[in-house]
Design an enzyme around this catalytic site. Structure first.
Site, short mmCIF file in Angstrom:
data_model
loop_
_atom_site.label_atom_id
_atom_site.label_comp_id
_atom_site.label_asym_id
_atom_site.label_seq_id
_atom_site.Cartn_x
_atom_site.Cartn_y
_atom_site.Cartn_z
N LYS A 1 29.97 9.68 -12.91
CA LYS A 1 30.12 9.00 -14.20
C LYS A 1 28.95 9.34 -15.13
O LYS A 1 27.78 9.17 -14.76
CB LYS A 1 30.18 7.48 -13.97
N GLY B 1 -7.24 0.22 4.32
CA GLY B 1 -6.72 -1.08 3.92
C GLY B 1 -7.82 -2.08 3.61
O GLY B 1 -9.02 -1.76 3.66
N CYS C 1 -10.99 5.52 6.34
CA CYS C 1 -11.62 4.43 5.60
C CYS C 1 -11.65 3.16 6.46
O CYS C 1 -12.40 3.10 7.41
CB CYS C 1 -10.95 4.24 4.25
N GLY D 1 -9.69 2.44 8.64
CA GLY D 1 -9.37 2.97 9.97
C GLY D 1 -10.63 3.45 10.69
O GLY D 1 -10.81 3.22 11.90
N HIS E 1 -11.48 9.40 1.88
CA HIS E 1 -10.02 9.56 1.91
C HIS E 1 -9.65 11.03 1.77
O HIS E 1 -9.41 11.50 0.65
CB HIS E 1 -9.37 8.77 0.76
N GLU F 1 -6.96 12.35 2.31
CA GLU F 1 -5.55 12.48 1.87
C GLU F 1 -5.43 12.66 0.35
O GLU F 1 -4.39 13.13 -0.12
CB GLU F 1 -4.72 11.28 2.33
#
Ligand code: GLN
Length: 534
Positions: free
Chosen positions: A189, A356, A383, A385, A509, A511
């Protein structure tokens, strides 16, 4: 390059269509043609930045090298373009208002009534244009957060309207919409798209290009119909069909000539079609990988994968470069007990303990770490962790049973993790952590050093607490080594247990610094260890 070109990416119909991925893909394609490109995100919320937002509200908080807490889309921009973003790449309504109100207090608008138009829109326009001129980009792609029609994004859309008037051919708008498939009618649609474009037109903005997000391949007739109803050239209506990985989107967009259409519309030389070679090699590797590695991510926001977006992507990249498929399992830390830890973790080839804040789920992380350490599983603490690794080691190896972080237990007798000195007098919570890239000197021969292949690295941070150097000697004498240190402050950045196969914690970090073209060395080293251990 004479003038910077500005491309806006707006979204309609529904949210979460992947404007960030479309903006990143377009950026990638233009960059592959040799242009200098950056991508900016305008967020319509009132927070000054997402640093104070719960990940449940907004997913992960990303951090730029210059220490800005930013929207997670900036992570996509970096992963695609393989270049850093900065504070100027992410502006919120809150920051725009703060700037305008500060100027008003200084007397910059003396005698005037300060209004949304022109003062707020002028400030928005200034922030968009400043990015192009400050860093001398050929293209600034600006993604407007939210969906067209939202009350909050109106000043941004109005600024786009003004800029198009102002910049003429140097400005263009790409609108991303959704084309639903109605199973009962077996039809796609286009009406929601037509309505959404109409809404944009009512705000005075005519899109130059439409990207239709769809689950089913759309035929030429559908694209022609949309073009006709929306006043857009037929070849400028492209589709974004669901694909198995976001990293395939640039290739799909290239096949439809998205970058060529944009360049032609802006009167820019088109040139040769880039081969996108390293990118395609990465996708081929992904396709050809047969064996799987199973990684358990122990964290508290497991229902929401976006909360750990950059970790997921870094793991995926490192796994692909190690010729493996990633099977990522999210393990909710507050559900981990002595009784079920074996069942939850024994099938994992590697374990990540997530970053966290706060107490919830923290004991589960200690239980997971004790299991990982005693069973010699490759384990990566990031971190919080890493801080948990230190606490667990203190409790169960050094025998300091009540060891803790003062974040969790302010009166712990063994504050092996403690508030950083410079954090002690801070009262405002926004933007006040230790943020951004800092140096770290790696000890020769350590796993960290081997991974990065050099002594001095820089990685990004986001924390208030740190390893307490009063305990350093005790840890080192008992097998946990501090192998990465900030050369200016002496802060511990990396801990390792060399007696184990791969047991590494980092205060930073990694990541935030992993892209398709250059995956993060420490994630690469972790996955390599996981593969070798399997
Ligand atoms: N809560 C910890 C601190 O503030 C860790 C933060 C994090 O994991 N990003 O130091």
């Amino acid at each position: 390059m004479a003038d910077t070109k500005y491309i806006f990416v707006t979204g309609g119909v529904i949210s979460s269509l992947g404007k960030g991925i479309i903006a990143s893909s377009l950026g990638k394609l233009l960059q592959a043609r040799g242009y200098k490109v950056t991508i900016q995100k305008l967020d319509p919320y009132i927070n000054i930045d997402p640093g104070t937002l719960n990940p449940y509200e907004h997913g992960e908080c990303y951090v730029t090298v210059d220490g800005h807490e930013a929207d997670l889309d900036l992570g996509h921009y970096e992963r695609f373009l393989n270049q850093p973003t900065h504070r100027d790449n992410n502006i919120t309504t809150g920051r725009i208002y703060q700037n305008v109100i500060n100027k008003e207090r200084k007397g910059d608008y003396l005698g005037k009534t300060v209004q949304i138009v022109p003062h707020i829109t002028d400030e928005i326009r200034r922030n968009i244009k400043a990015l192009g001129t400050k860093y001398d980009y050929d293209f600034v792609i600006t993604e407007i957060g939210g969906t067209v029609g939202d009350i909050e994004s109106l000043p941004f859309i109005e600024s786009v309207r003004q800029l198009r008037w102002d910049l003429g051919k140097n400005c263009l708008c790409v609108h991303l919409t959704y084309v639903p498939y109605i199973a009962a009618a077996q039809e796609v649609k286009t009406k929601p798209t037509q309505h959404s474009v109409k809404q944009l037109q009512e705000s005075g903005v005519q899109p130059d290009m439409l990207v239709l997000r769809t689950e089913h391949l759309l035929n030429k007739d559908i694209l022609r119909k949309v073009a006709l109803f929306c006043n857009v050239d037929v070849d400028a209506v492209v589709q974004s069909v669901d694909v198995s990985t976001i990293y395939e989107v640039p290739i799909r967009m290239q096949e439809q000539g998205m970058d060529e259409i944009i360049l032609r519309k802006m009167g820019m030389p088109i040139g040769e079609k880039p081969a996108m070679q390293p990118w395609r090699e990465f996708l081929d590797k992904k396709k050809n990988a047969k064996e799987t590695v199973r990684i358990g991510l122990v964290g508290k926001y497991v229902e929401l994968p976006d909360a750990y977006k950059s970790i997921n992507e870094s793991l995926l990249q490192a796994t692909i470069y190690n010729d493996r498929k990633l099977d990522l399992q999210f393990i909710q830390s507050d559900k981990v007990t002595e009784a079920n830890v074996e069942e939850l973790l024994s099938s994992m080839d590697g374990i990540i303990i997530a970053p966290g804040f706060g107490q919830r789920g923290i004991e589960g992380k200690f239980i997971a770490l004790k299991y990982a350490r005693e069973n010699n599983k490759p384990t990566f603490g990031i971190c919080l962790g890493m801080q948990c690794m230190v606490i667990e080691y203190a409790r169960n190896v050094l025998g300091l049973k009540e060891a803790n972080s003062t974040e969790m237990e302010p009166h712990t007798p063994y504050n092996v993790i403690d508030l950083m000195e410079e954090q002690k007098n801070i009262t405002n919570l926004g933007g006040s952590m230790r943020l951004g890239a800092y140096k770290c000197k790696l000890q020769k021969g350590s796993l960290g050093y081997k991974a990065y292949g050099k002594e001095l690295i820089e990685e990004r941070h986001r924390h208030r607490f740190e390893f307490n150097n009063d305990y350093k000697k005790q840890f080192e004498e008992n097998g946990m080594k501090c192998t990465g240190i900030n050369p200016d402050t002496g802060l511990v950045e990396v801990v390792e247990v060399p007696a184990l196969k791969w047991f590494v914690g980092v205060q930073y970090h990694p990541e935030y610094n992993s892209t398709v073209i250059s995956p993060n060395p420490l994630f690469m080293s972790f996955i390599k260890a996981v593969v070798e251990n399997k």
